[in-house]
Design an enzyme around this catalytic site. Structure first.
Site, mmCIF file in Angstrom:
data_model
loop_
_atom_site.group_PDB
_atom_site.id
_atom_site.type_symbol
_atom_site.label_atom_id
_atom_site.label_comp_id
_atom_site.label_asym_id
_atom_site.label_seq_id
_atom_site.Cartn_x
_atom_site.Cartn_y
_atom_site.Cartn_z
ATOM 1 N N GLU A 100 -3.231 8.445 8.044
ATOM 2 C CA GLU A 100 -4.401 7.453 7.165
ATOM 3 C C GLU A 100 -4.438 5.641 7.984
ATOM 4 O O GLU A 100 -6.075 5.511 8.317
ATOM 5 C CB GLU A 100 -4.171 6.628 6.260
ATOM 6 C CG GLU A 100 -5.199 6.130 5.199
ATOM 7 C CD GLU A 100 -4.357 5.296 3.542
ATOM 8 O OE1 GLU A 100 -5.145 4.773 2.574
ATOM 9 O OE2 GLU A 100 -3.369 5.880 3.265
ATOM 10 N N GLU A 140 2.401 1.854 -3.362
ATOM 11 C CA GLU A 140 1.183 2.587 -4.472
ATOM 12 C C GLU A 140 1.172 3.599 -4.215
ATOM 13 O O GLU A 140 0.886 4.706 -4.394
ATOM 14 C CB GLU A 140 -0.365 1.880 -4.000
ATOM 15 C CG GLU A 140 -1.275 2.859 -3.909
ATOM 16 C CD GLU A 140 -2.617 2.765 -3.268
ATOM 17 O OE1 GLU A 140 -3.580 3.301 -3.194
ATOM 18 O OE2 GLU A 140 -2.873 1.114 -2.774
ATOM 19 N N HIS A 141 1.151 4.753 -3.245
ATOM 20 C CA HIS A 141 1.389 5.874 -2.825
ATOM 21 C C HIS A 141 2.580 6.668 -3.636
ATOM 22 O O HIS A 141 2.420 7.937 -3.864
ATOM 23 C CB HIS A 141 1.835 6.836 -1.309
ATOM 24 C CG HIS A 141 0.456 6.116 -0.856
ATOM 25 N ND1 HIS A 141 -0.329 7.840 0.066
ATOM 26 C CD2 HIS A 141 -0.960 5.154 -0.200
ATOM 27 C CE1 HIS A 141 -1.157 7.150 0.440
ATOM 28 N NE2 HIS A 141 -1.438 6.478 0.321
ATOM 29 N N HIS A 153 0.556 -1.254 -0.322
ATOM 30 C CA HIS A 153 -0.033 -0.227 -0.074
ATOM 31 C C HIS A 153 1.143 1.607 0.411
ATOM 32 O O HIS A 153 0.521 2.203 -0.064
ATOM 33 C CB HIS A 153 -0.851 0.360 1.156
ATOM 34 C CG HIS A 153 -1.457 0.822 1.509
ATOM 35 N ND1 HIS A 153 -1.183 2.529 2.448
ATOM 36 C CD2 HIS A 153 -2.999 2.122 0.676
ATOM 37 C CE1 HIS A 153 -1.455 2.825 2.584
ATOM 38 N NE2 HIS A 153 -2.763 3.203 1.478
#
Length: 423
Positions: free
Chosen positions: A129, A51-52, A48
């Site tokens: 997040e 992905e950023h 994840h």
């Protein structure tokens, strides 16, 4: 005529196209068979986090703003997503800009800088997040349920990772993960929408020189448990309790996959489903309640999720458990089956009306199963399900294993109390 056309480059990279001449846009998507279950305990969250970082700049487009400005200049939208078994990146834009959109996507995935200062800055974003995720029980309850079902192994970990692993990530962590899994055999390019010219030529030019590498496979999931009811309570002061209650089901590729889909539809899809009718309309126990079957390549679960009145959590658990048992014990009436079938087919067809939905459907099947099944095959599979199939599968998955309950709310250590409700 087939909806999907499949092509394979010499290096093993697959290209899936879905021509939709009635639209004026195109969705360009790159999906990889690589997600959070491909991590180790020390790298949990890196799929994840990566992905950023792919959006933070390349040599040709040095910053996130440069990438954003180029996509904006196409009148497009772009984003990405990470699941436990795949990751995807996409741009939606007018059909005339397809090749430029592909160039941006490929540049991001092949040439991202993973600059150390950007990594350090983004750690704060990821941690916030996480805080949002943990503070939102409706989202977090799924992670608590997966932890109960799969334990301390990748399918049981949160996709977003842990704060300590995110804070410890370095540039080498990203490069190690990407160099291991982002290879042609795991990569599928999807193009859906208005496709003029030769998109294959563009894909070949941008990705045809990637070296093929045998990446191997992640470890298979280990399923344990004694077959009795299992409860995991996550204590949190809140005004509402959130729960997931369910059973283990079947892996993704299974002859009864469409039976499971209709089982979840009868139980909890739509405002006329059993759970919505009983839990919300008749008893007023919850604002939201639904059922879903989540299948992975080697495991699965049929479950219900709901946000319920704390003071009536016991009643909610009993009510949902009763509906699970009832669908295993009593045949589903023909009229109810036909309603569920029409709903499942209708929701599926609606997903495919736009290029993004069509591309997402085709790529997810291609990436996880090695084949993009034609939509007509899905509809035929749903049409073939009988009431006897529903009861047979319900008895197998619900009757063969104990119910599992994950719960978030201001409860003391009272697992025994809820276990008694599931027995």
């Amino acid at each position: 005529m087939s909806v999907f056309q499949r092509h394979t480059l010499d290096n093993g990279l697959r290209v899936l196209t879905a021509e939709m001449p009635q639209v004026q846009s195109v969705t360009c998507m790159i999906m990889l068979a690589a997600g959070s279950r491909y991590e180790t305990p020390d790298t949990n969250g890196i799929a994840h986090f990566a992905e950023h970082m792919f959006f933070k700049g390349t040599e040709r487009r040095p910053s996130a703003r440069d990438i954003g400005m180029e996509v904006d200049s196409l009148g497009g939208e772009f984003n990405a997503f990470t699941s436990k078994e795949y990751t995807g990146y996409y741009v939606k834009c007018a059909a005339d800009y397809r090749d430029r959109a592909l160039d941006v996507l490929v540049d991001m995935l092949r040439n991202s800088k993973f600059a150390p200062d950007e990594i350090e800055r983004e750690k704060g974003v990821i941690v916030e997040e996480m805080n949002m995720y943990y503070d939102t029980p409706r989202d977090f309850i799924g992670g608590v349920y997966d932890s109960l079902l799969y334990g301390d192994q990748p399918l049981g970990w949160d996709i977003i990772g842990r704060k300590e692993t995110v804070r410890a990530a370095t540039r080498d962590t990203f490069l190690g993960y990407v160099d291991r899994w982002y290879k042609p055999e795991r990569m599928v390019v999807g193009l859906g929408g208005h496709l003029e010219g030769d998109p294959l030529e563009t894909v070949e030019r941008l990705l045809g020189d990637l070296e093929p590498v045998d990446t191997g496979e992640p470890a298979t999931v280990e399923l344990n448990g004694d077959g009795g009811p299992r409860v995991h309570i996550r204590r949190k002061e809140s005004d509402q309790a959130h729960l997931c209650l369910g059973v283990r089901s079947y892996p993704l590729v299974h002859p009864d996959r469409y039976v499971l889909q209709l089982l979840s539809t009868v139980l909890g899809t739509g405002m006329s489903s059993r759970l919505f009718t009983e839990v919300r309309e008749r008893r007023g126990l919850a604002y939201y309640v639904f059922a879903h079957n989540q299948s992975y390549t080697d495991a699965g679960s049929l479950y219900s999720q709901a946000g319920v009145d704390i003071a009536r959590a016991d009643e909610a658990v009993e009510t949902i458990a009763h509906e699970f048992r009832r669908i295993a014990e009593e045949p589903v009436p023909d009229e109810e089956l036909e309603k569920a079938r029409a709903l499942a087919k209708g929701r599926f067809v609606l997903r495919l009306e736009n290029p993004q939905g069509m591309t997402m459907f085709g790529l997810s099947r291609e990436v996880l199963e090695g084949e993009a099944v034609e939509p007509d095959e899905i509809l035929a599979g749903l049409d073939a399900v009988t009431a006897a199939d529903l009861q047979r599968v319900a008895q197998d998955v619900i009757g063969s294993d104990g119910l599992n309950l994950a719960l978030i709310g201001p409860f003391e250590d009272s697992a025994g109390r809820f276990e008694a409700l599931l027995a």
